[in-house]
Motif scaffolding. Structure first.
Motif, PDB file in Angstrom:
ATOM      1  N   ALA A 163       0.831  -1.204   0.000  1.00 21.54           N
ATOM      2  CA  ALA A 163       0.000   0.000   0.000  1.00 21.54           C
ATOM      3  C   ALA A 163       0.866   1.255   0.000  1.00 21.54           C
ATOM      4  CB  ALA A 163      -0.927  -0.005   1.213  1.00 21.54           C
ATOM      5  N   PHE A 164       1.940   1.241   0.767  1.00 25.63           N
ATOM      6  CA  PHE A 164       2.822   2.414   0.804  1.00 25.63           C
ATOM      7  C   PHE A 164       3.572   2.590  -0.506  1.00 25.63           C
ATOM      8  CE2 PHE A 164       2.247   2.475   5.423  1.00 25.63           C
ATOM      9  CZ  PHE A 164       2.240   3.835   5.663  1.00 25.63           C
ATOM     10  N   ARG A 165       4.009   1.492  -1.113  1.00 27.16           N
ATOM     11  CA  ARG A 165       4.815   1.604  -2.332  1.00 27.16           C
ATOM     12  C   ARG A 165       3.993   2.020  -3.551  1.00 27.16           C
ATOM     13  NH1 ARG A 165       7.213  -3.537  -0.453  1.00 27.16           N
ATOM     14  NH2 ARG A 165       9.196  -3.046   0.568  1.00 27.16           N
ATOM     15  N   ALA A 166       2.690   1.835  -3.498  1.00 25.84           N
ATOM     16  CA  ALA A 166       1.842   2.122  -4.659  1.00 25.84           C
ATOM     17  C   ALA A 166       1.972   3.587  -5.083  1.00 25.84           C
ATOM     18  CB  ALA A 166       0.387   1.803  -4.336  1.00 25.84           C
ATOM     19  N   ASN A 167       2.025   3.803  -6.376  1.00 27.09           N
ATOM     20  CA  ASN A 167       2.073   5.159  -6.944  1.00 27.09           C
ATOM     21  C   ASN A 167       3.184   6.009  -6.334  1.00 27.09           C
ATOM     22  OD1 ASN A 167      -0.239   4.706  -8.614  1.00 27.09           O
ATOM     23  ND2 ASN A 167      -1.530   4.992  -6.804  1.00 27.09           N
ATOM     24  N   PHE A 169       4.800   5.890  -3.466  1.00 28.22           N
ATOM     25  CA  PHE A 169       4.601   6.268  -2.075  1.00 28.22           C
ATOM     26  C   PHE A 169       3.653   7.462  -1.928  1.00 28.22           C
ATOM     27  CE2 PHE A 169       8.320   3.642  -1.957  1.00 28.22           C
ATOM     28  CZ  PHE A 169       8.274   2.999  -0.729  1.00 28.22           C
ATOM     29  N   ALA A 170       2.645   7.517  -2.780  1.00 30.46           N
ATOM     30  CA  ALA A 170       1.669   8.605  -2.713  1.00 30.46           C
ATOM     31  C   ALA A 170       0.928   8.628  -1.382  1.00 30.46           C
ATOM     32  CB  ALA A 170       0.665   8.476  -3.855  1.00 30.46           C
ATOM     33  N   ARG A 195       9.025  10.799   1.009  1.00 31.00           N
ATOM     34  CA  ARG A 195       8.861   9.683   0.080  1.00 31.00           C
ATOM     35  C   ARG A 195      10.218   9.085  -0.290  1.00 31.00           C
ATOM     36  NH1 ARG A 195       4.652  12.264  -4.252  1.00 31.00           N
ATOM     37  NH2 ARG A 195       4.991  10.300  -5.353  1.00 31.00           N
ATOM     38  N   GLU A 196      11.202   9.927  -0.504  1.00 28.93           N
ATOM     39  CA  GLU A 196      12.542   9.454  -0.857  1.00 28.93           C
ATOM     40  C   GLU A 196      13.121   8.600   0.270  1.00 28.93           C
ATOM     41  OE1 GLU A 196      16.016  11.835  -2.901  1.00 28.93           O
ATOM     42  OE2 GLU A 196      16.074  12.213  -0.739  1.00 28.93           O
TER      43      GLU A 196
END
Length: 286
Positions: A163-167, A169-170, A195-196
């Protein structure tokens, strides 16, 4: 925000884990312990301010975060190991004691540090982080159970990471901006940096493992805290009930509590001037 060009970056192996931290200023040390899902950059508004007050402000990336080492496995993130990291860092700085300021998970670590090793803390400042005993008490109530839904969701393997990695880290940007009550508290650059940091290899699993370890390893018995303690609490925290600020004298005799109205969980970012003012007054008592 302070002049980041004047800050210095450091790394060392502490408690058998490589930690990265940022320093600003000279004088008595003040450790600044960040929360989830942040890193040392959470204290961007406090580093320069504390340096200007005559302190050596030290903001580490806790283990698993950003540029610090990311040990594998849930057990590596149990509270005793997190506390030992901070104890080792204080010694590495060449001092016996330090002021300690902690927010969110950094505050939880700071609470336990004050219980396990009070001799290493001069003054303790906690920002929107529940005392362990108060949290156990409130977690029995429907209100706090609903607020803590995400901690239960984090126990599921792999799905939270996905969920965090999707898009790209949107979700991180949504977490900060949806729960913040002060527009502009988080700039586009702030979100980019968060995000980085979370996208570094192994980071998001390590960050979530704090919650997994807390569920599996409850930690040692709580003890009374005699260290002079200030609790700063943003009253509009969506994740933590304000009732967590009540009844603390039993465990922290003489605690001073400063509630900040119109501010959410992200107090250092939403009310930096108020936080800096409270730090100035509490760390340098007349």
């Amino acid at each position: 925000m302070g002049n980041e060009a004047g800050w210095t970056h450091h790394e060392a192996v502490v408690n058998n884990v490589r930690l990265h931290w940022v320093e600003a200023g000279e004088g008595p040390p003040v450790l600044l312990l960040h929360g989830f899902p942040e890193f040392w950059y959470e204290w961007r508004h406090q580093l320069a301010a504390l340096a200007g007050m005559g302190y050596r402000a030290v903001a580490p990336d806790l283990r698993g975060y950003n540029l610090s080492e990311k040990p594998e496995g849930v057990e590596a993130y149990r509270i005793e190991k997190l506390v030992d990291d901070v104890r080792g860092l204080i010694r590495h700085l060449g001092v016996e004691r330090a002021h300690v300021v902690g927010h969110d998970w950094g505050g939880v670590v700071a609470w336990w540090l004050a219980m396990i090793a009070p001799e290493q803390i001069d003054r303790l400042v906690i920002i929107n982080a529940p005392h362990p005993q108060a949290f156990r008490r409130e977690l029995m109530t429907p209100d706090q159970m609903l607020r803590s839904w995400y901690a239960a969701a984090f126990q599921v393997p792999l799905l939270p990471e996905a969920a965090f990695r999707a898009n790209d880290f949107a979700l991180l940007g949504r977490i900060f901006r949806a729960s913040s009550v002060r527009p502009g508290a988080f700039s586009d650059e702030d979100i980019r940096r968060y995000r980085e940091a979370a996208a570094r290899p192994g980071a998001i699993t390590a960050m979530i493992n704090y919650y997994r370890a807390a569920a599996r390893y409850p930690g040692p018995p709580a003890r009374a805290i005699t260290t002079p303690t200030l609790l700063i609490w943003g009253e509009q925290d969506q994740a933590l009930s304000i009732r967590l600020t009540e009844g603390l004298d039993e465990w922290v005799p003489g605690i001073r509590i400063e509630r900040v109205p119109g501010v959410s969980h992200w107090v250092p970012a939403e009310a930096p001037d108020r936080v800096n003012e409270l730090l100035a007054g509490f760390l340098s008592p007349r």
